[in-house]
Design an enzyme around this catalytic site. Structure first.
Site, PDB file in Angstrom:
ATOM      1  N   VAL A 101       0.814  -1.225   0.000  1.00 62.17           N
ATOM      2  CA  VAL A 101       0.000   0.000   0.000  1.00 62.17           C
ATOM      3  C   VAL A 101       0.840   1.264   0.000  1.00 62.17           C
ATOM      4  O   VAL A 101       0.305   2.360  -0.131  1.00 62.17           O
ATOM      5  CB  VAL A 101      -0.963   0.012   1.209  1.00 62.17           C
ATOM      6  CG1 VAL A 101      -1.965  -1.120   1.103  1.00 62.17           C
ATOM      7  CG2 VAL A 101      -0.194  -0.080   2.529  1.00 62.17           C
ATOM      8  N   GLY A 102       2.142   1.120   0.132  1.00 62.77           N
ATOM      9  CA  GLY A 102       2.984   2.307   0.114  1.00 62.77           C
ATOM     10  C   GLY A 102       4.454   1.963   0.151  1.00 62.77           C
ATOM     11  O   GLY A 102       4.835   0.906   0.646  1.00 62.77           O
ATOM     12  N   ARG A 103       5.269   2.834  -0.388  1.00 60.49           N
ATOM     13  CA  ARG A 103       6.716   2.654  -0.376  1.00 60.49           C
ATOM     14  C   ARG A 103       7.374   3.989  -0.100  1.00 60.49           C
ATOM     15  O   ARG A 103       6.859   5.045  -0.464  1.00 60.49           O
ATOM     16  CB  ARG A 103       7.236   2.117  -1.713  1.00 60.49           C
ATOM     17  CG  ARG A 103       6.681   0.760  -2.107  1.00 60.49           C
ATOM     18  CD  ARG A 103       7.291   0.313  -3.439  1.00 60.49           C
ATOM     19  NE  ARG A 103       6.603  -0.835  -4.014  1.00 60.49           N
ATOM     20  CZ  ARG A 103       6.892  -2.090  -3.746  1.00 60.49           C
ATOM     21  NH1 ARG A 103       7.868  -2.366  -2.921  1.00 60.49           N
ATOM     22  NH2 ARG A 103       6.221  -3.073  -4.307  1.00 60.49           N
ATOM     23  N   GLY A 104       8.519   3.927   0.528  1.00 60.68           N
ATOM     24  CA  GLY A 104       9.286   5.132   0.791  1.00 60.68           C
ATOM     25  C   GLY A 104      10.759   4.815   0.771  1.00 60.68           C
ATOM     26  O   GLY A 104      11.163   3.677   0.536  1.00 60.68           O
ATOM     27  N   ALA A 105      11.570   5.818   1.034  1.00 61.68           N
ATOM     28  CA  ALA A 105      13.015   5.618   0.994  1.00 61.68           C
ATOM     29  C   ALA A 105      13.492   4.696   2.104  1.00 61.68           C
ATOM     30  O   ALA A 105      14.572   4.126   2.021  1.00 61.68           O
ATOM     31  CB  ALA A 105      13.719   6.975   1.111  1.00 61.68           C
TER      32      ALA A 105
ATOM     33  N   ASP B 121      16.038 -38.182  24.054  1.00 62.77           N
ATOM     34  CA  ASP B 121      15.744 -36.872  24.647  1.00 62.77           C
ATOM     35  C   ASP B 121      16.555 -35.772  23.967  1.00 62.77           C
ATOM     36  O   ASP B 121      17.138 -34.906  24.631  1.00 62.77           O
ATOM     37  CB  ASP B 121      16.030 -36.882  26.150  1.00 62.77           C
ATOM     38  CG  ASP B 121      15.351 -35.701  26.871  1.00 62.77           C
ATOM     39  OD1 ASP B 121      14.386 -35.144  26.299  1.00 62.77           O
ATOM     40  OD2 ASP B 121      15.778 -35.346  27.972  1.00 62.77           O
TER      41      ASP B 121
END
Length: 609
Positions: free
Chosen positions: A10-14, A103
């Site tokens: 829904v979104g991308r940034g640096a 075990d």
């Protein structure tokens, strides 16, 4: 991320990517901000942690609600295999004595102070079996007991294999495979074999091994010797046998005798070599490296440039330099000779280069978060680009979300965008949802995509995409037998293509005017296997304009096709039969990267110690 299911970006940034996700526990939609902390500086990581800390302190209807934060580890593979190899050797010894440990769990697997040596302990409830007997007593730690133990059935060594699978799962996931609030719920989970998927950051071989060890049917779990015969385990065992028990050595500095004939004999051996041939050089020439300890991990060559990436993320190129002495004789010809001199990319000190690709008159570099050409490709900031490829005049990039972007000239439909339009900025390429691209490959006027399930997709010029006409969108190759093969590598020349299957077989198709298909057939449409390489497992392949180069699993290099101007790395006549390229005076090495463009080849090696 096993508690969440990604729906869409829904979104991308640096500084990260934002995903809409479904929380599996309550089917509630949440937002996850994925931040690549492994690529951050110390200050950037602190800023990210501060954001988490502040959000966790706030609770208001007009402020986004904080749920949790978590870190997925991506650097455990080598340690896991190192520990697994030692555990397998110890359990093999135990089982060879007809003893069950009964075990096995992480608390009973001890490490030395340096965390290098594994010791398995606590044999308090071990049981000695006769050759035909099986054990019945229900013992062991609940989280690690096998389904047959839960059902009260007789058990044998395969129960230890189950427990070891639980330990291996825990090493990879940093949590137990089977956990529950109470014992009945735990037993139910174990009997159903219900556990979270293993992260895809690990190789398919490791994930498949863990799943086989946690098979509900003990008869279908591998024997300890079968596990040790797996390729992924054999390498770890080999490293273990060669490294364990070695003694630390103190370097003794002895003065070099003044009578030494070779003043350079005291220099340490080189870690890497890079060879070049073609463009008039009829045999491989070792190129100069920036320093003797330079370790080259990848190379790329274009029409006018040669570039390499080092292990520590530096990029350098080879530039032509004139060498010689001026002549004072009137009318004499130029007495200069030309050599290739390495030069580091200027201003790169703060950027870690992971991959380089050369086009005709340009170069693209992958930094891990974006691409560099003359400048940062801003349209791809925030995308997790994992690989890039350059054609003569177009570029393709693939992300860790299996998205493909293309830009440059669109003639022949080479961009896969459904048209012949050109674009100066990255465009998202439509790929069928059922296919997940893992790598991209550019030809002169065509392109190819390989998917996670080893399917080959092509677009562009009809000669290279092997269809009758141009293809403007990526579609699966329908040529027999390629349509039914699992392809792991592909390379495209000017008018031919070579594909390598997961078994290491070569198939070539396209123009065979110069024998670049590796056979004498004149059928240019039907992909054909390069039969003369049948006895070798091919791991790498590269195509020039009218020739082909292939590398075997043992580091042998073969070339065939047009031999003019030294294209084949030897002075032979033109040949359609693959012939070995000779590297005179070189020690044994493994090939780490190969690239061909037009009439030249660039090959990087790693020397055996």
């Amino acid at each position: 991320m096993e508690k969440y299911e990604k729906i869409r970006v829904v979104g991308r940034g640096a500084y990260g990517t934002v995903h809409l996700c479904l929380r599996i526990a309550d089917k509630k939609q949440v937002i996850i901000k994925q931040i690549p902390v492994e690529q951050m500086t110390k200050e950037e990581r602190q800023a990210a942690l501060n954001e988490v800390k502040v959000l966790s302190m706030l609770s208001h209807p007009n402020i986004i609600q904080y749920y949790e934060n978590f870190l997925e580890d991506k650097a455990l593979m080598i340690e896991i295999l190192k520990f697994l190899a030692q555990m397998l050797l110890s359990i093999q010894h135990v089982h060879s004595k007809q003893i069950l440990h009964r075990d096995l769990k992480t608390q009973n697997i001890l490490l030395d102070r340096k965390r290098e040596v594994v010791k398995i302990g606590d044999f308090g409830i071990s049981k000695v079996l006769s050759s035909k007997s099986k054990a019945y007593t229900v013992v062991g730690t609940p989280c690690y007991i096998s389904p047959e133990l839960c059902e009260g059935k007789p058990y044998n060594q395969k129960s230890d294999i189950w427990a070891l699978g639980c330990v291996l799962y825990e090493l990879a996931s940093l949590k137990r495979a089977f956990e529950a609030a109470n014992l009945p719920a735990l037993i139910l989970k174990i009997m159903r074999g219900t556990f979270a998927p293993i992260s895809e950051i690990y190789s398919e071989d490791l994930r498949t091994l863990i799943l086989s060890m946690l098979h509900l049917d003990p008869n279908r779990r591998p024997h300890i010797n079968q596990i040790m015969a797996q390729p992924i385990v054999i390498n770890a065992l080999m490293n273990l046998h060669t490294d364990m028990g070695k003694l630390p050595c103190t370097r003794i500095h002895r003065p070099v005798p003044t009578t030494a004939r070779n003043p350079l004999s005291s220099k340490p051996p080189a870690l890497s070599s890079v060879f070049s041939w073609g463009s008039g050089s009829a045999s491989p020439i070792k190129l100069q490296l920036p320093t003797s300890d330079t370790q080259v991990t990848q190379v790329s060559t274009g029409r006018t440039q040669k570039a390499a990436v080092t292990k520590n993320g530096r990029l350098f190129v080879w530039e032509t330099s004139a060498m010689g002495t001026d002549t004072l004789i009137p009318g004499a010809t130029d007495g200069h000779t030309h050599s290739l001199v390495p030069r580091y990319l200027e201003g790169q000190s703060a950027v870690n280069i992971q991959h380089v690709a050369c086009g005709d008159l340009f170069t693209a570099c992958l930094t891990g978060t974006c691409l560099l050409l003359a400048k940062i490709v801003e349209a791809l900031l925030g995308y997790g680009v994992i690989q890039v490829s350059c054609g003569a005049s177009h570029v393709l990039a693939v992300t860790n979300e299996h998205e493909v972007f293309a830009w440059g000239r669109g003639d022949n439909g080479r961009l896969g965008l459904g048209s012949q339009e050109s674009y100066s900025s990255p465009q998202l390429v439509p790929i069928p949802e059922s296919l997940r691209p893992s790598s991209v490959h550019c030809g002169v006027d065509c392109s190819a995509v390989l998917t996670l399930d080893n399917k080959l997709l092509c677009c562009g010029n009809g000669t290279c995409s092997k269809s009758i006409e141009e293809v403007h969108c990526f579609c699966q190759s329908l040529c027999h037998p390629v349509e039914n093969l699992l392809i792991k590598a592909v390379a495209m020349g000017t008018s031919h293509t070579v594909a390598v299957t997961v078994e290491g077989h070569c198939y070539a198709f396209g123009s065979n005017q110069f024998g670049q298909l590796g056979n004498q057939s004149i059928n240019t449409r039907q992909p054909q296997q390069v039969k003369s390489l049948d006895a070798n497992k091919i791991t790498m392949v590269a195509c020039g304009d009218t020739f082909t180069v292939a590398v075997t699993e043992y580091g042998d290099v073969y070339s065939w096709g047009n031999s003019s101007r030294g294209r084949l790395g030897r002075s032979d006549e033109e040949t359609c039969i693959p012939q070995k390229v000779t590297f005179t005076g070189e020690e044994q090495f493994s090939v780490v990267s190969i690239s061909c463009s037009h009439g030249n080849t660039l090959l990087a090696t790693r020397h055996y110690k």
